[in-house]
Design a protein around this motif. Structure first.
Motif, PDB file in Angstrom:
ATOM      1  N   GLN A 167      77.416  22.918  27.126  1.00 24.49           N
ATOM      2  CA  GLN A 167      77.271  23.528  28.457  1.00 24.49           C
ATOM      3  C   GLN A 167      76.594  24.900  28.348  1.00 24.49           C
ATOM      4  O   GLN A 167      75.884  25.327  29.261  1.00 24.49           O
ATOM      5  CB  GLN A 167      78.649  23.665  29.115  1.00 24.49           C
ATOM      6  CG  GLN A 167      78.611  24.160  30.556  1.00 24.49           C
ATOM      7  CD  GLN A 167      80.008  24.235  31.162  1.00 24.49           C
ATOM      8  OE1 GLN A 167      81.013  24.287  30.453  1.00 24.49           O
ATOM      9  NE2 GLN A 167      80.070  24.254  32.484  1.00 24.49           N
ATOM     10  N   PHE A 221      91.097  27.607  29.665  1.00 23.46           N
ATOM     11  CA  PHE A 221      90.931  26.165  29.846  1.00 23.46           C
ATOM     12  C   PHE A 221      92.009  25.445  29.060  1.00 23.46           C
ATOM     13  O   PHE A 221      92.218  25.730  27.875  1.00 23.46           O
ATOM     14  CB  PHE A 221      89.536  25.708  29.378  1.00 23.46           C
ATOM     15  CG  PHE A 221      89.234  24.317  29.830  1.00 23.46           C
ATOM     16  CD1 PHE A 221      88.726  24.087  31.096  1.00 23.46           C
ATOM     17  CD2 PHE A 221      89.511  23.223  29.015  1.00 23.46           C
ATOM     18  CE1 PHE A 221      88.497  22.785  31.547  1.00 23.46           C
ATOM     19  CE2 PHE A 221      89.283  21.934  29.453  1.00 23.46           C
ATOM     20  CZ  PHE A 221      88.770  21.715  30.728  1.00 23.46           C
ATOM     21  N   ASN A 244      85.542  25.321  34.818  1.00 23.34           N
ATOM     22  CA  ASN A 244      85.154  23.918  34.647  1.00 23.34           C
ATOM     23  C   ASN A 244      84.211  23.770  33.454  1.00 23.34           C
ATOM     24  O   ASN A 244      83.275  24.561  33.294  1.00 23.34           O
ATOM     25  CB  ASN A 244      84.463  23.398  35.902  1.00 23.34           C
ATOM     26  CG  ASN A 244      85.447  23.219  37.047  1.00 23.34           C
ATOM     27  OD1 ASN A 244      86.657  23.258  36.826  1.00 23.34           O
ATOM     28  ND2 ASN A 244      84.947  23.025  38.239  1.00 23.34           N
ATOM     29  N   ILE A 300      81.566  21.242  32.015  1.00 23.86           N
ATOM     30  CA  ILE A 300      80.773  20.078  32.430  1.00 23.86           C
ATOM     31  C   ILE A 300      79.663  19.863  31.403  1.00 23.86           C
ATOM     32  O   ILE A 300      78.804  20.749  31.228  1.00 23.86           O
ATOM     33  CB  ILE A 300      80.100  20.316  33.813  1.00 23.86           C
ATOM     34  CG1 ILE A 300      81.102  20.898  34.831  1.00 23.86           C
ATOM     35  CG2 ILE A 300      79.423  19.039  34.311  1.00 23.86           C
ATOM     36  CD1 ILE A 300      82.060  19.951  35.435  1.00 23.86           C
ATOM     37  N   LEU A 325      84.807  19.250  43.256  1.00 19.37           N
ATOM     38  CA  LEU A 325      85.593  19.428  42.027  1.00 19.37           C
ATOM     39  C   LEU A 325      86.526  20.619  42.177  1.00 19.37           C
ATOM     40  O   LEU A 325      86.118  21.658  42.708  1.00 19.37           O
ATOM     41  CB  LEU A 325      84.669  19.691  40.836  1.00 19.37           C
ATOM     42  CG  LEU A 325      84.216  18.492  39.994  1.00 19.37           C
ATOM     43  CD1 LEU A 325      83.387  17.529  40.817  1.00 19.37           C
ATOM     44  CD2 LEU A 325      83.427  18.962  38.795  1.00 19.37           C
ATOM     45  N   ASN A 340      89.433  23.152  39.986  1.00 19.02           N
ATOM     46  CA  ASN A 340      89.278  24.100  38.880  1.00 19.02           C
ATOM     47  C   ASN A 340      89.932  23.545  37.622  1.00 19.02           C
ATOM     48  O   ASN A 340      90.849  22.737  37.692  1.00 19.02           O
ATOM     49  CB  ASN A 340      89.938  25.429  39.238  1.00 19.02           C
ATOM     50  CG  ASN A 340      89.347  26.017  40.493  1.00 19.02           C
ATOM     51  OD1 ASN A 340      88.131  26.055  40.654  1.00 19.02           O
ATOM     52  ND2 ASN A 340      90.205  26.436  41.417  1.00 19.02           N
ATOM     53  N   GLY A 341      89.427  24.012  36.476  1.00 17.04           N
ATOM     54  CA  GLY A 341      89.998  23.561  35.205  1.00 17.04           C
ATOM     55  C   GLY A 341      89.676  22.107  34.913  1.00 17.04           C
ATOM     56  O   GLY A 341      90.450  21.404  34.276  1.00 17.04           O
ATOM     57  N   VAL A 342      88.497  21.663  35.361  1.00 15.44           N
ATOM     58  CA  VAL A 342      88.101  20.250  35.215  1.00 15.44           C
ATOM     59  C   VAL A 342      87.157  20.099  34.016  1.00 15.44           C
ATOM     60  O   VAL A 342      86.256  20.908  33.821  1.00 15.44           O
ATOM     61  CB  VAL A 342      87.383  19.781  36.504  1.00 15.44           C
ATOM     62  CG1 VAL A 342      86.837  18.364  36.345  1.00 15.44           C
ATOM     63  CG2 VAL A 342      88.326  19.863  37.700  1.00 15.44           C
ATOM     64  N   LEU A 343      87.379  19.042  33.224  1.00 20.34           N
ATOM     65  CA  LEU A 343      86.460  18.681  32.132  1.00 20.34           C
ATOM     66  C   LEU A 343      85.745  17.388  32.507  1.00 20.34           C
ATOM     67  O   LEU A 343      86.400  16.383  32.812  1.00 20.34           O
ATOM     68  CB  LEU A 343      87.252  18.452  30.839  1.00 20.34           C
ATOM     69  CG  LEU A 343      86.471  17.870  29.651  1.00 20.34           C
ATOM     70  CD1 LEU A 343      85.404  18.841  29.152  1.00 20.34           C
ATOM     71  CD2 LEU A 343      87.427  17.511  28.509  1.00 20.34           C
ATOM     72  N   ASN A 395      92.561  19.767  40.461  1.00 19.82           N
ATOM     73  CA  ASN A 395      92.573  20.776  39.399  1.00 19.82           C
ATOM     74  C   ASN A 395      93.112  20.201  38.092  1.00 19.82           C
ATOM     75  O   ASN A 395      93.945  19.295  38.099  1.00 19.82           O
ATOM     76  CB  ASN A 395      93.480  21.937  39.804  1.00 19.82           C
ATOM     77  CG  ASN A 395      93.022  22.597  41.090  1.00 19.82           C
ATOM     78  OD1 ASN A 395      91.826  22.811  41.298  1.00 19.82           O
ATOM     79  ND2 ASN A 395      93.967  22.889  41.974  1.00 19.82           N
ATOM     80  N   ASN A 396      92.620  20.755  36.967  1.00 18.62           N
ATOM     81  CA  ASN A 396      93.159  20.407  35.646  1.00 18.62           C
ATOM     82  C   ASN A 396      93.010  18.912  35.370  1.00 18.62           C
ATOM     83  O   ASN A 396      93.897  18.273  34.821  1.00 18.62           O
ATOM     84  CB  ASN A 396      94.636  20.840  35.571  1.00 18.62           C
ATOM     85  CG  ASN A 396      95.189  20.842  34.164  1.00 18.62           C
ATOM     86  OD1 ASN A 396      94.457  21.021  33.199  1.00 18.62           O
ATOM     87  ND2 ASN A 396      96.493  20.637  34.045  1.00 18.62           N
ATOM     88  N   ASP A 437      95.545  16.360  41.207  1.00 19.34           N
ATOM     89  CA  ASP A 437      95.667  17.346  40.117  1.00 19.34           C
ATOM     90  C   ASP A 437      96.269  16.723  38.842  1.00 19.34           C
ATOM     91  O   ASP A 437      97.115  15.833  38.902  1.00 19.34           O
ATOM     92  CB  ASP A 437      96.580  18.496  40.539  1.00 19.34           C
ATOM     93  CG  ASP A 437      95.979  19.307  41.685  1.00 19.34           C
ATOM     94  OD1 ASP A 437      94.797  19.126  42.006  1.00 19.34           O
ATOM     95  OD2 ASP A 437      96.742  20.116  42.266  1.00 19.34           O
TER      96      ASP A 437
END
Ligand SMILES: CC(C)(COP(=O)(O)OP(=O)(O)OC[C@H]1O[C@@H](n2cnc3c(N)ncnc32)[C@H](O)[C@@H]1OP(=O)(O)O)[C@@H](O)C(=O)NCCC(=O)NCCS
Length: 215
Positions: A25, A70, A95, A97, A109, A111-114, A129-130, A147
Motif C-alpha cells: 500500500q 491496526f 484501513n 488496502i 468501508l 475503519n480498521g479494515v484489511l 469496522n475491524n 463489525d
C-alpha cells in the motif's frame, strides 16, 4: 513521500500478512508492534520490534508520536475487545488496502479494515469496522458486513448477503443470494450456504448445516 506512522497490534502470522499489505500500500510506516504476550517483547518481525503489551497505551502514543493502530492478529476471541479498547482511548484505526484489490467507489468501508490482494468489492456493500477480507475474496453488491467479521481467502458472497458481527467465514465459503449468517458464528472451509445460519453456531458442509454451538 512522507508516510504516516502506524503501530501494529499482534506479531504472529497474521501480522506478517498485514505487513506485506502495508508495504504494498506504501502509505504507512510500522514503527513498532504490541502483543498481548509479554514474552515476545524484544522480538523482531521484519525488523520491527515488539515493544510492549496493550497496557498503558498512552506511553506508546507519546513515544512514537502517533495514535494510528491496526489490529493484526486473527484470534476472534480478542479482536473485538482489543479494537474497542484502542478506540475508547482515542486511537485511530486505519484501513490497509492492497493496491491490487478492486473496490467500487460506491462501497462504504468502516475503519480498521484489511482488504488483501485480489479481492473484488462490487457496488453498494456496507463494510463495518475491524473487518478482514483475505486474499481473493468477493464481496458483492448490497452486502452488509458488520463489525469484527473475518473473511478468509477465496470466499464468495453473492448479492444482498448479510454477515453479522464477529463472525468468521473460513477459506472458500460461498454464501448464496440474500442469505444471512448470524453473529458470533463460524462457517467452515468450503461450505456452501444456501439457508440462513443462526448466531453462535459452527456450520459447514454443502449445503452448510449447523454442527454445534460456538462457545
Ligand atoms: C470450522 C471448525 C470450527 C471445525 O472445527 P471442528 O469441528 O473442531 O472440526 P474437526 O477438525 O475436529 O473435524 C471434525 C469432523 O468434521 C469434519 N470437518 C471439519 N471441517 C469441515 C468442513 N469445513 N467441511 C466439511 N467437513 C468438515 C472433519 O473432516 C471431521 O470429520 P471426521 O470426524 O469424519 O473425521 C474449524 O475448522 C475452524 O475453526 N475453522 C476456522 C479456521 C480459521 O481460523 N480460518 C481462518 C484462516 S485465515
Amino acid at each position: 513521500m512522507n508516510k504516516e506512522k502506524l503501530i501494529l497490534i499482534g506479531s504472529g502470522q497474521h501480522a506478517r500478512v498485514v505487513m506485506y499489505n502495508i508495504k504494498e500500500q506504501n502509505r504507512y510506516d510500522v514503527v513498532c508492534m504490541l502483543d498481548s504476550d509479554s514474552r515476545k517483547i524484544g522480538e523482531k518481525v521484519n525488523d520491527i520490534e515488539v515493544v510492549g503489551t496493550y497496557e498503558e497505551l498512552e506511553q506508546y502514543r507519546r513515544r512514537y508520536n502517533t495514535n494510528k493502530f491496526f489490529v493484526a492478529f486473527g484470534n476472534m476471541k480478542y479482536r473485538r475487545e482489543v479494537y474497542d479498547k484502542f478506540i475508547s482511548q482515542g486511537w485511530e484505526a486505519v484501513n490497509i488496502i492492497h493496491p491490487q484489490a478492486v473496490i467500487s467507489p460506491k462501497a462504504r468501508l468502516g475503519n480498521g479494515v484489511l482488504v488483501e490482494c485480489g479481492c473484488l468489492i462490487t457496488p453498494n456493500p456496507i463494510i463495518g469496522n475491524n473487518v478482514v477480507i483475505n486474499t481473493g475474496s468477493q464481496v458483492n453488491h448490497d452486502n452488509v458486513i458488520e463489525d469484527h467479521v473475518y473473511i478468509a481467502s477465496g470466499v464468495v458472497l453473492s448479492g444482498n448477503v448479510r454477515i453479522e458481527e464477529n463472525t468468521l467465514l473460513d477459506d472458500g465459503v460461498i454464501v448464496s443470494l440474500g442469505k444471512c449468517i448470524g453473529s458470533n458464528s463460524i462457517v467452515g472451509a468450503g461450505a456452501v450456504v444456501t439457508h440462513d445460519i443462526p448466531k453462535d453456531v459452527i456450520a459447514y458442509g454443502n449445503p452448510a448445516k449447523v454442527i454445534r454451538k460456538n462457545k
